[in-house]
Design a protein around this motif. Structure first.
Motif, PDB file in Angstrom:
ATOM      1  N   TYR A  18       0.551  -1.230  -0.118  1.00 47.27           N
ATOM      2  CA  TYR A  18       0.069   0.030   0.003  1.00 47.27           C
ATOM      3  C   TYR A  18       0.880   1.195  -0.130  1.00 47.27           C
ATOM      4  O   TYR A  18       0.675   2.157  -0.672  1.00 47.27           O
ATOM      5  CB  TYR A  18      -1.043  -0.177   1.178  1.00 47.27           C
ATOM      6  CG  TYR A  18      -1.751   1.310   1.308  1.00 47.27           C
ATOM      7  CD1 TYR A  18      -2.572   1.660   0.380  1.00 47.27           C
ATOM      8  CD2 TYR A  18      -1.840   2.005   2.608  1.00 47.27           C
ATOM      9  CE1 TYR A  18      -3.415   2.661   0.616  1.00 47.27           C
ATOM     10  CE2 TYR A  18      -2.112   3.109   2.787  1.00 47.27           C
ATOM     11  CZ  TYR A  18      -3.295   3.772   1.655  1.00 47.27           C
ATOM     12  OH  TYR A  18      -3.879   4.689   1.990  1.00 47.27           O
ATOM     13  N   ASN A  37     -14.956   0.716 -10.689  1.00 51.41           N
ATOM     14  CA  ASN A  37     -15.146   1.096  -9.177  1.00 51.41           C
ATOM     15  C   ASN A  37     -15.986   0.133  -7.939  1.00 51.41           C
ATOM     16  O   ASN A  37     -16.722  -0.616  -8.810  1.00 51.41           O
ATOM     17  CB  ASN A  37     -15.486   2.599  -9.342  1.00 51.41           C
ATOM     18  CG  ASN A  37     -16.851   2.574  -9.702  1.00 51.41           C
ATOM     19  OD1 ASN A  37     -17.695   1.871 -10.427  1.00 51.41           O
ATOM     20  ND2 ASN A  37     -17.537   3.476  -9.069  1.00 51.41           N
ATOM     21  N   ASP A  43     -13.697   2.936  -3.736  1.00 50.35           N
ATOM     22  CA  ASP A  43     -12.663   2.395  -4.391  1.00 50.35           C
ATOM     23  C   ASP A  43     -12.826   2.439  -5.951  1.00 50.35           C
ATOM     24  O   ASP A  43     -13.578   2.172  -6.343  1.00 50.35           O
ATOM     25  CB  ASP A  43     -12.122   0.926  -4.027  1.00 50.35           C
ATOM     26  CG  ASP A  43     -11.877   0.774  -2.678  1.00 50.35           C
ATOM     27  OD1 ASP A  43     -11.728   1.886  -2.077  1.00 50.35           O
ATOM     28  OD2 ASP A  43     -11.709  -0.245  -2.169  1.00 50.35           O
ATOM     29  N   GLU A  64      -7.355   5.024  -6.786  1.00 46.96           N
ATOM     30  CA  GLU A  64      -7.738   5.304  -5.204  1.00 46.96           C
ATOM     31  C   GLU A  64      -8.475   4.616  -4.621  1.00 46.96           C
ATOM     32  O   GLU A  64      -9.398   3.802  -4.982  1.00 46.96           O
ATOM     33  CB  GLU A  64      -8.457   6.830  -5.165  1.00 46.96           C
ATOM     34  CG  GLU A  64      -7.553   8.008  -5.929  1.00 46.96           C
ATOM     35  CD  GLU A  64      -8.203   9.275  -5.731  1.00 46.96           C
ATOM     36  OE1 GLU A  64      -9.489   9.376  -5.330  1.00 46.96           O
ATOM     37  OE2 GLU A  64      -7.655  10.430  -6.399  1.00 46.96           O
ATOM     38  N   GLY A  65      -8.058   4.224  -3.357  1.00 45.65           N
ATOM     39  CA  GLY A  65      -8.941   3.366  -2.416  1.00 45.65           C
ATOM     40  C   GLY A  65      -8.408   2.899  -1.089  1.00 45.65           C
ATOM     41  O   GLY A  65      -7.112   3.514  -0.846  1.00 45.65           O
ATOM     42  N   CYS A  66      -8.698   2.021  -0.492  1.00 48.41           N
ATOM     43  CA  CYS A  66      -8.255   1.676   0.754  1.00 48.41           C
ATOM     44  C   CYS A  66      -7.100   0.756   0.608  1.00 48.41           C
ATOM     45  O   CYS A  66      -6.598   0.406  -0.565  1.00 48.41           O
ATOM     46  CB  CYS A  66      -9.248   0.614   1.384  1.00 48.41           C
ATOM     47  SG  CYS A  66      -9.517  -0.826   0.671  1.00 48.41           S
ATOM     48  N   SER A  69      -7.365  -2.629  -1.242  1.00 53.28           N
ATOM     49  CA  SER A  69      -7.661  -2.457  -2.653  1.00 53.28           C
ATOM     50  C   SER A  69      -6.417  -2.175  -3.397  1.00 53.28           C
ATOM     51  O   SER A  69      -6.181  -2.769  -4.518  1.00 53.28           O
ATOM     52  CB  SER A  69      -8.686  -1.331  -2.912  1.00 53.28           C
ATOM     53  OG  SER A  69      -8.883  -1.123  -4.187  1.00 53.28           O
ATOM     54  N   CYS A 129     -13.147  -5.016  -2.091  1.00 47.99           N
ATOM     55  CA  CYS A 129     -12.059  -4.161  -2.088  1.00 47.99           C
ATOM     56  C   CYS A 129     -10.837  -5.090  -2.719  1.00 47.99           C
ATOM     57  O   CYS A 129      -9.845  -4.531  -3.492  1.00 47.99           O
ATOM     58  CB  CYS A 129     -11.593  -3.823  -0.591  1.00 47.99           C
ATOM     59  SG  CYS A 129     -12.776  -2.752   0.276  1.00 47.99           S
TER      60      CYS A 129
END
Length: 144
Positions: A18, A37, A43, A64-66, A69, A129
């Motif tokens: 990450y 998405n 996400d 973009e995301g957690c 993801s 995710c």
């Protein structure tokens, strides 16, 4: 290795991907681009592959995301580079099975860091995710 130590190691691997993602960015000469998405959590991911003679020559992602993801996208692009498309799709099926809590059987494929995501199967809300990048890759390969 105890379960707690293994769990800690897996968390470290996920956070490493990450914070220092592999293959993040754009691929100028891609054979396919897929944007997907997850409306549930926001996400979003773009997967780009360069495919030559049925082999994934290069793979990049952006989005973009957690942490789950984006770490999963990083791991996936690493794992499928240099793989035949059939093997990349097989990896995706193995990953989906792993997310459903099935016993991991890589069938001779090197999954690399992907095994670190096994624990996500215990959190149903996070499975989407983890699978977002994989689903995007599947969609792109099947549409090509």
């Amino acid at each position: 290795m105890s379960f707690d130590n293994l769990d800690t190691l897996y968390r470290q691997v996920i956070m490493d991907h990450y914070k220092t993602p592999r293959n993040k960015g754009a691929l100028e000469d891609s054979s396919m681009t897929v944007d997907m998405n997850n409306p549930t959590c926001g996400d979003r991911i773009r997967i780009q592959l360069k495919i030559e003679d049925g082999v994934v020559k290069d793979a990049k992602f952006d989005g973009e995301g957690c942490s789950i993801s984006l770490a999963s996208a990083s791991m996936m692009t690493q794992a499928i580079k240099g793989q035949k498309l059939d093997d990349a799709l097989r990896m995706s099926q193995i990953f989906s099975d792993m997310m459903l809590g099935k016993e991991l059987d890589a069938g001779g494929l090197d999954l690399g860091d992907i095994e670190a995501l096994q624990g996500v199967s215990k959190f149903p809300a996070r499975i989407k995710c983890a699978t977002l990048a994989w689903k995007a890759m599947e969609k792109g390969v099947q549409e090509n």
